[in-house]
Design a protein around this motif. Structure first.
Motif, PDB file in Angstrom:
ATOM      1  N   THR A   1     -14.477  -0.808  -2.410  1.00 24.21           N
ATOM      2  CA  THR A   1     -13.081  -0.603  -2.796  1.00 24.21           C
ATOM      3  C   THR A   1     -12.926   0.580  -3.753  1.00 24.21           C
ATOM      4  O   THR A   1     -11.960   1.340  -3.657  1.00 24.21           O
TER       5      THR A   1
ATOM      6  N   GLN B   1       0.868  -3.377   6.372  1.00 22.62           N
ATOM      7  CA  GLN B   1       0.532  -1.968   6.193  1.00 22.62           C
ATOM      8  C   GLN B   1      -0.919  -1.674   6.518  1.00 22.62           C
ATOM      9  O   GLN B   1      -1.246  -0.562   6.931  1.00 22.62           O
ATOM     10  N   VAL B   2      -1.820  -2.663   6.384  1.00 20.84           N
ATOM     11  CA  VAL B   2      -3.206  -2.446   6.800  1.00 20.84           C
ATOM     12  C   VAL B   2      -3.269  -2.203   8.305  1.00 20.84           C
ATOM     13  O   VAL B   2      -4.057  -1.390   8.789  1.00 20.84           O
TER      14      VAL B   2
ATOM     15  N   TRP C   1       0.822  -1.207   0.000  1.00 22.19           N
ATOM     16  CA  TRP C   1       0.000   0.000   0.000  1.00 22.19           C
ATOM     17  C   TRP C   1       0.853   1.253   0.000  1.00 22.19           C
ATOM     18  O   TRP C   1       0.608   2.188  -0.748  1.00 22.19           O
ATOM     19  N   ARG C   2       1.847   1.276   0.860  1.00 22.53           N
ATOM     20  CA  ARG C   2       2.735   2.436   0.939  1.00 22.53           C
ATOM     21  C   ARG C   2       4.024   2.104   0.207  1.00 22.53           C
ATOM     22  O   ARG C   2       4.519   0.988   0.266  1.00 22.53           O
TER      23      ARG C   2
ATOM     24  N   ALA D   1      -7.670  -0.793  -2.568  1.00 24.37           N
ATOM     25  CA  ALA D   1      -7.775  -1.741  -1.457  1.00 24.37           C
ATOM     26  C   ALA D   1      -8.319  -1.004  -0.240  1.00 24.37           C
ATOM     27  O   ALA D   1      -7.905   0.117   0.053  1.00 24.37           O
TER      28      ALA D   1
ATOM     29  N   GLY E   1      -8.143   3.238   3.524  1.00 22.18           N
ATOM     30  CA  GLY E   1      -7.572   2.302   2.571  1.00 22.18           C
ATOM     31  C   GLY E   1      -6.502   2.973   1.734  1.00 22.18           C
ATOM     32  O   GLY E   1      -6.044   4.081   2.041  1.00 22.18           O
ATOM     33  N   SER E   2      -6.112   2.313   0.671  1.00 24.04           N
ATOM     34  CA  SER E   2      -5.065   2.823  -0.214  1.00 24.04           C
ATOM     35  C   SER E   2      -5.184   2.069  -1.532  1.00 24.04           C
ATOM     36  O   SER E   2      -6.079   1.251  -1.704  1.00 24.04           O
ATOM     37  N   TRP E   3      -4.288   2.371  -2.451  1.00 22.85           N
ATOM     38  CA  TRP E   3      -4.164   1.542  -3.645  1.00 22.85           C
ATOM     39  C   TRP E   3      -3.015   0.566  -3.441  1.00 22.85           C
ATOM     40  O   TRP E   3      -2.023   0.875  -2.774  1.00 22.85           O
ATOM     41  N   SER E   4      -3.189  -0.610  -3.999  1.00 22.28           N
ATOM     42  CA  SER E   4      -2.130  -1.608  -3.986  1.00 22.28           C
ATOM     43  C   SER E   4      -1.169  -1.308  -5.138  1.00 22.28           C
ATOM     44  O   SER E   4      -1.600  -0.956  -6.237  1.00 22.28           O
ATOM     45  N   HIS E   5       0.131  -1.446  -4.875  1.00 23.26           N
ATOM     46  CA  HIS E   5       1.152  -1.049  -5.848  1.00 23.26           C
ATOM     47  C   HIS E   5       2.127  -2.189  -6.158  1.00 23.26           C
ATOM     48  O   HIS E   5       2.313  -3.100  -5.354  1.00 23.26           O
TER      49      HIS E   5
ATOM     50  N   SER F   1      -7.469  -6.521   4.921  1.00 23.11           N
ATOM     51  CA  SER F   1      -7.541  -5.839   3.628  1.00 23.11           C
ATOM     52  C   SER F   1      -8.629  -6.454   2.759  1.00 23.11           C
ATOM     53  O   SER F   1      -8.964  -7.636   2.885  1.00 23.11           O
TER      54      SER F   1
END
Length: 312
Positions: free
Chosen positions: A303, A197-198, A148-149, A161, A262-266, A239
């Motif tokens: 999501t 990271q979650v 995520w990060r 995510a 949440g965040s985007w998965s990278h 997640s």
């Protein structure tokens, strides 16, 4: 001193036992012990403390190991670059991901990748997001996927995510599309370990809301948490990438201060290092996969509420 001596040192540090490391390296135990002793004499410091049958890195050993891993990674990068210049088509892709992405997405991705790069061997590492970033920085991995990060590394956003609260269908909080972080303050929680990271994101939201979560279990296995939640033993914070049976559990998106948590998965790599063509090829396979399917896509706007970041 040669690179093989440093590989011997790294192998012993990895398993914490000279005999086990010797078997891994196809050496005899006395021969490996002599190599480590020679290295200690050359460095003029002790690398390991002997505790029974185990060996533990000394403070000097820990610092030297960090430099050793960087040096070995640089040597491997140089070899890969030379191989690319020579037009080689074989190689090894060093790939890391978290357990939920490995379970849900990686089997299909590896099958797709092998169709285009049949001569590339894929070496896999499973870990949490923070350690995966460190492995990329140290050159142990070409790519970390599902993180995520990004830690300032080069990245490609793949899919959204969300932090989810998973509970049995009859739970008093069930049936809600969203739950505020503060609504979980008095509830026994099932959380992932601090390497995930979650968990980092959830902890930060709890701190901002000025409460300490009530942790019933901390685990490295998302599926273990979901199974316990299904059995009515707490609410699992996981997640949206985790495989879920929505006929058995109820799912709510966690909200922090009015925004979806949440965040985007990278996919993440280190732009300072040479990235082989076959590693870029895996990124292309990931991008193509994420256009039509990704872990958690069946949850719809739970999501898609997460805004897409720019590629770094």
């Amino acid at each position: 001193m040669e690179l093989r001596h440093l590989r011997y040192f790294a192998a012993v540090a990895d398993v914490g036992n000279v005999s086990l490391a010797a078997r891994r390296l196809h050496l005899t135990q006395p021969a490996l012990s002599r190599q480590i002793q020679d290295l200690e004499r050359e460095f003029t410091c002790r690398l390991f403390d002997r505790i029974g049958r185990r060996v533990v890195l000394t403070k000097n050993g820990q610092e030297i190991l960090e430099r050793t891993m960087r040096l070995l990674a640089d040597a491997e990068t140089l070899r890969e670059h030379a191989q690319a210049l020579a037009g080689g088509t074989a190689g090894m892709l060093r790939l890391g991901s978290n357990p939920q992405f490995i379970e849900v997405a990686l089997p299909e991705l590896l099958t797709r990748y092998a169709q285009t790069y049949p001569k590339i061997t894929v070496q896999l590492v499973e870990d949490g997001g923070g350690p995966l970033l460190k492995r990329v920085e140290q050159g142990e991995l070409h790519l970390a996927i599902g993180v995520w990060r990004t830690g300032g590394l080069q990245s490609q956003p793949l899919f959204p995510a969300r932090v989810l609260a998973v509970m049995p269908r009859g739970h008093q909080l069930a049936g809600r599309k969203a739950l505020k972080v503060t609504e979980l303050a008095e509830t026994p929680l099932l959380l992932l370990g601090s390497d995930f990271q979650v968990r980092e994101l959830f902890n930060e939201a709890c701190q901002a809301a000025h409460f300490e979560p009530s942790v019933r279990l901390e685990s490295q296995s998302p599926q273990s948490l979901v199974a316990l939640a299904d059995g009515g033993h707490g609410i699992a914070i996981v997640s949206s990438s985790v495989r879920l049976d929505l006929s058995r559990v109820d799912v709510s998106g966690v909200v922090d201060g009015g925004r979806p948590l949440g965040s985007w998965s990278h996919a993440v790599w280190d732009s300072r290092r040479f990235l082989p063509t076959y590693a870029q090829g895996f990124i292309d396979v990931l991008k193509d996969y994420a256009k039509t399917s990704y872990p958690g896509h069946q949850l719809g706007d739970l999501t898609t509420a997460i805004p897409r970041p720019a590629a770094q």
